[in-house]
Each structure stands twice: as C-alpha cells, then as structure tokens.
Design a protein around this motif. Structure first.
Motif, PDB file in Angstrom:
ATOM      1  N   UNK A  73       0.828  -1.202   0.000  1.00 53.29           N
ATOM      2  CA  UNK A  73       0.000   0.000   0.000  1.00 53.29           C
ATOM      3  C   UNK A  73       0.864   1.254   0.000  1.00 53.29           C
ATOM      4  N   UNK A  74       1.909   1.244   0.814  1.00 54.47           N
ATOM      5  CA  UNK A  74       2.813   2.398   0.860  1.00 54.47           C
ATOM      6  C   UNK A  74       3.466   2.609  -0.497  1.00 54.47           C
ATOM      7  N   UNK A  75       3.959   1.537  -1.094  1.00 55.19           N
ATOM      8  CA  UNK A  75       4.615   1.643  -2.413  1.00 55.19           C
ATOM      9  C   UNK A  75       3.655   2.161  -3.474  1.00 55.19           C
ATOM     10  N   UNK A  76       2.390   1.746  -3.396  1.00 56.94           N
ATOM     11  CA  UNK A  76       1.423   2.202  -4.397  1.00 56.94           C
ATOM     12  C   UNK A  76       1.176   3.704  -4.276  1.00 56.94           C
ATOM     13  N   UNK A  77       1.234   4.236  -3.049  1.00 61.44           N
ATOM     14  CA  UNK A  77       1.050   5.676  -2.862  1.00 61.44           C
ATOM     15  C   UNK A  77       2.227   6.476  -3.402  1.00 61.44           C
ATOM     16  N   UNK A  78       3.379   5.833  -3.458  1.00 63.48           N
ATOM     17  CA  UNK A  78       4.588   6.498  -3.958  1.00 63.48           C
ATOM     18  C   UNK A  78       4.719   6.337  -5.473  1.00 63.48           C
ATOM     19  N   UNK A  79       4.431   5.149  -5.968  1.00 57.11           N
ATOM     20  CA  UNK A  79       4.661   4.836  -7.387  1.00 57.11           C
ATOM     21  C   UNK A  79       3.523   5.282  -8.305  1.00 57.11           C
ATOM     22  N   UNK A  80       2.305   5.217  -7.833  1.00 56.59           N
ATOM     23  CA  UNK A  80       1.144   5.570  -8.661  1.00 56.59           C
ATOM     24  C   UNK A  80       0.074   6.189  -7.768  1.00 56.59           C
ATOM     25  N   UNK A  81       0.315   7.437  -7.378  1.00 57.63           N
ATOM     26  CA  UNK A  81      -0.551   8.067  -6.382  1.00 57.63           C
ATOM     27  C   UNK A  81      -1.995   8.187  -6.863  1.00 57.63           C
ATOM     28  N   UNK A  82      -2.199   8.528  -8.120  1.00 53.93           N
ATOM     29  CA  UNK A  82      -3.572   8.703  -8.611  1.00 53.93           C
ATOM     30  C   UNK A  82      -4.382   7.420  -8.485  1.00 53.93           C
ATOM     31  N   UNK A  83      -3.778   6.303  -8.826  1.00 49.94           N
ATOM     32  CA  UNK A  83      -4.468   5.019  -8.713  1.00 49.94           C
ATOM     33  C   UNK A  83      -4.736   4.688  -7.237  1.00 49.94           C
ATOM     34  N   UNK A  84      -3.729   4.922  -6.393  1.00 48.57           N
ATOM     35  CA  UNK A  84      -3.878   4.728  -4.952  1.00 48.57           C
ATOM     36  C   UNK A  84      -5.029   5.582  -4.417  1.00 48.57           C
ATOM     37  N   UNK A  85      -5.066   6.825  -4.798  1.00 49.22           N
ATOM     38  CA  UNK A  85      -6.074   7.763  -4.323  1.00 49.22           C
ATOM     39  C   UNK A  85      -7.474   7.334  -4.754  1.00 49.22           C
ATOM     40  N   UNK A  86      -7.601   6.923  -6.004  1.00 47.09           N
ATOM     41  CA  UNK A  86      -8.916   6.518  -6.530  1.00 47.09           C
ATOM     42  C   UNK A  86      -9.470   5.283  -5.822  1.00 47.09           C
ATOM     43  N   UNK A  87      -8.582   4.439  -5.325  1.00 45.25           N
ATOM     44  CA  UNK A  87      -9.035   3.235  -4.617  1.00 45.25           C
ATOM     45  C   UNK A  87      -9.368   3.506  -3.151  1.00 45.25           C
TER      46      UNK A  87
END
Length: 258
Positions: A132-146
C-alpha cells in the motif's frame, strides 16, 4: 462568533482554529492522515458554544509548514506547543484515525494534563502493508482513486473532485509519509495503562479501520465507553456530525467535572 485561525511562529509554523469561551474546559481535536482542522468545522461550532475548542493542523497538513519527514514525536510536539501558547493547564483530547494514535502518545507524555480521550475510527495498530505504501509512492492517482471512496460514504464523488484539485506534490508526499508512520505504530501494550475516561467511536461498516479493532481497544482500556454507529464511512464526525456531537457531549458532561 466564527472560529479564529491562530499560529505559532517557529521553525515549523503550526496553524490551528480556535472557538469558544476562554473559561470553558478545553477540547483539542487532532485530524487523521490527509486531513486538517477544517474537517472539525461542525465540532468547533457545536462545542465552541461552551468549551474552548481547538482543531490543529499537524505539521505538513492544512496551513501548517511543509515538512520532509513525519514522526509521532513531531506531531505530539505540535500539540504541546499549542497547549503552551494557549496557556492550557488541562484538556480533553479527541483524535481521529492517525490522530487517535497521536492523542494516545500525547496522553502518555502528559498524563497530568489530559483529563479524557475521545478516540474516533482508530486503532492501537494500523495494518498498513508495504504494498500500500509503495502504491502511494509509485502511482498516487491510482492509490487515491481506490482509497478515497473508502473514507467517505456520503457524496464521496464530490469530495474526491475537491480533494484532487487541491492536492499538491508536497501533499502527496505527506500522505505517503503518514502511511509509513502509521505502519510503525503499535500501542497495544500501552492501552492497559490508560487510567482516564476514554470514549471510543466507530462506524460499524468502516472500510478503512475495521470496527473490531476499536472494540479490542474498548476491551483493553479499563475506563472506556464504546459507541458504534450503524453506518459506513471513516469520518463520522464529518458525515454524521449531529449524532457524533451528541455522543461526545454526553461523554464530556459525564466526566469533565470529576
């Protein structure tokens, strides 16, 4: 009377909102990850009628100074700085989600000042994975939308559009930093040492922090009261402010004159 915005001019400027009677018992609200003091607008209005009510922008959030690295200690120090500036001798501390953990830390460091805790949609340990942490760093928009639709239940689409519009690159980094901070928090062994009145509030269908984690805190904190709303969402004080305020008011009335 509107809330005023005060600040502490230091190496890290801390902004906070204040409303209420100077002679009223102080209540301090601490926001969660990605939040700020604006989320407590309804609480400032409601409790500000009789209590000195404060909502803080933690460092890196809201109007407070940008920071490059977050820590529980830094956030705790910001609360202590506001308490000192406002010349507050004792207070009730209310924390939401990550702010609940920061509130516990503040209590542990200031047992003689914190007279009660209100812990909202929070846990002693946040189950945040490296993925989850990596997703917020690598692809924030996708992380945010989820993640965002899990936070708000009512009108989440409107809030998502507004939040996206105001998210800077610095804000995104702070959110990732808060996730890292939360992944390292564990107050499980400290809960039994809490010996002041505690109110725990949660939504039954919270998709961010499962209600059973709040229930576990209730079992372990000896002088605690648990209120569970039959609702979804992660921010009951914002989306269901009337019911939330009544529950908190009833709790405060039962303890503040002890």
């Amino acid at each position: 009377m509107k809330a005023t915005i005060n600040y502490i001019d230091n190496k890290i400027d801390i902004f906070y909102r204040v409303k209420g009677n100077e002679n009223g018992f102080p209540i301090i609200f601490i926001h969660g990850l990605a939040g700020d003091s604006r989320f407590f607008h309804n609480q400032l209005n409601y409790f500000g009628e009789f209590n000195k009510t404060i909502a803080i922008d933690l460092p890196g959030h809201g109007k407070s100074s940008h920071i490059t690295e977050q820590s529980v200690n830094l956030y705790n120090k910001s609360i202590e700085a506001v308490v000192e500036q406002e010349k507050i001798n004792s207070y009730i501390l209310a924390g939401h989600s990550m702010g609940g953990a920061i509130s516990i830390e503040n209590y542990l460091k200031n047992r003689n000042k914190v007279k009660a805790l209100i812990l909202v949609s929070t846990s002693y340990n946040f189950h945040i994975t490296k993925k989850l942490i990596d997703s917020s760093i690598d692809d924030f928009d996708n992380f945010f939308n989820k993640i965002f639709p899990r936070i708000f239940h009512k009108k989440s689409g409107i809030f998502m559009l507004a939040a996206k519009k105001n998210l800077s690159e610095d804000h995104k980094k702070v959110i990732s930093g808060d996730l890292i901070l939360c992944s390292e928090i564990n107050y499980n062994e400290k809960l039994e040492s809490i010996d002041i009145p505690v109110l725990l509030i949660a939504n039954k269908f919270d998709r961010m922090i499962p209600v059973y984690l709040t229930e576990e805190m209730h079992w372990k904190i000896k002088n605690s009261k648990l209120v569970i709303f039959d609702d979804e969402g992660h921010v009951p004080f914002f989306e269901n402010s009337d019911e939330f305020n009544r529950a908190v008011d009833e709790f405060i009335q039962s303890i503040q004159w002890r």
